[in-house]
Design a protein around this motif. Structure first.
Motif, short mmCIF file in Angstrom:
data_model
loop_
_atom_site.label_atom_id
_atom_site.label_comp_id
_atom_site.label_asym_id
_atom_site.label_seq_id
_atom_site.Cartn_x
_atom_site.Cartn_y
_atom_site.Cartn_z
N HIS A 104 0.85 -1.19 0.00
CA HIS A 104 0.00 0.00 0.00
C HIS A 104 0.88 1.25 0.00
O HIS A 104 2.08 1.17 0.27
N LEU A 105 0.28 2.37 -0.28
CA LEU A 105 0.95 3.66 -0.30
C LEU A 105 0.43 4.48 0.86
O LEU A 105 -0.77 4.43 1.17
N SER A 106 1.29 5.22 1.54
CA SER A 106 0.89 6.08 2.66
C SER A 106 1.22 7.53 2.33
O SER A 106 2.37 7.84 1.99
N ARG A 107 0.23 8.41 2.44
CA ARG A 107 0.44 9.85 2.26
C ARG A 107 0.13 10.53 3.60
O ARG A 107 -1.02 10.53 4.03
N HIS A 108 1.15 11.09 4.23
CA HIS A 108 1.02 11.64 5.58
C HIS A 108 0.69 13.12 5.56
O HIS A 108 1.09 13.85 4.66
N SER A 109 -0.02 13.57 6.58
CA SER A 109 -0.29 14.99 6.75
C SER A 109 1.03 15.70 7.05
O SER A 109 2.01 15.06 7.45
N PRO A 110 1.11 17.02 6.85
CA PRO A 110 2.40 17.72 6.97
C PRO A 110 2.98 17.77 8.38
O PRO A 110 4.18 17.90 8.54
N GLU A 111 2.15 17.67 9.41
CA GLU A 111 2.68 17.76 10.78
C GLU A 111 3.27 16.43 11.24
O GLU A 111 3.00 15.39 10.66
N ALA A 112 4.08 16.49 12.29
CA ALA A 112 4.65 15.28 12.89
C ALA A 112 3.52 14.41 13.44
O ALA A 112 2.46 14.93 13.80
N GLN A 113 3.77 13.12 13.49
CA GLN A 113 2.73 12.18 13.94
C GLN A 113 3.32 11.16 14.89
O GLN A 113 4.49 10.80 14.78
N THR A 114 2.47 10.67 15.77
CA THR A 114 2.83 9.57 16.67
C THR A 114 1.86 8.43 16.40
O THR A 114 0.64 8.63 16.39
N VAL A 115 2.43 7.25 16.16
CA VAL A 115 1.62 6.08 15.84
C VAL A 115 2.12 4.91 16.70
O VAL A 115 3.32 4.68 16.80
N ILE A 116 1.20 4.19 17.29
CA ILE A 116 1.52 2.96 18.02
C ILE A 116 1.27 1.78 17.09
O ILE A 116 0.21 1.69 16.47
#
Length: 129
Positions: A104-116
């Motif tokens: 799959h392809l992931s397109r992230h929002s411009p701000e930093a992110q935290t993911v568990i």
């Protein structure tokens, strides 16, 4: 309770699906209102990830094992190899099971992110009795 799922079919094409997680009403105290709780699922490890600000697109990729991702902040748009796209906001969780095929392809929002990332060897199909 519903959970978005990304999986690969036998030909290696990735798709979206929704998994229905059965719940039961549980009250943690006699004076507390009950709330919905799912069964317990075996997990082998938990990882905390920080995606830096400005990381926009991650090329086609797969996961090494089934993982439940819990997005604490930021958002992502996933695209599967069949061309379907889904926006996943903060506070959402996604079962990612495309361990083979195109990924799959992931397109992230411009701000930093935290993911568990929670590794689920059996996905969400085999709750602990």
């Amino acid at each position: 309770m519903k959970c978005l799922r990304i999986y690969a079919d036998a030909e290696g094409e990735s798709h979206f699906d929704e998994v229905e997680l059965p719940t039961t009403q549980v009250s943690v105290h006699p004076d507390a209102a009950p709330f919905d709780v799912t069964a317990s699922y075996p997990a082998s490890r938990v990882r905390f990830t920080h995606i830096p600000a400005g990381m926009r697109e991650v090329a086609w990729h797969r996961v090494p094992e089934p993982v439940l991702t819990v997005r604490l902040d930021g958002s992502v748009e996933y695209e599967t190899s069949d061309g379907d796209r889904r926006h996943v906001p903060a506070g959402s969780f996604v079962l990612v099971e495309d361990t083979h095929g195109k990924g799959h392809l992931s397109r992230h929002s411009p701000e930093a992110q935290t993911v568990i990332w929670i590794s689920l060897p059996n996905g969400l199909s085999a709750p602990v009795p």
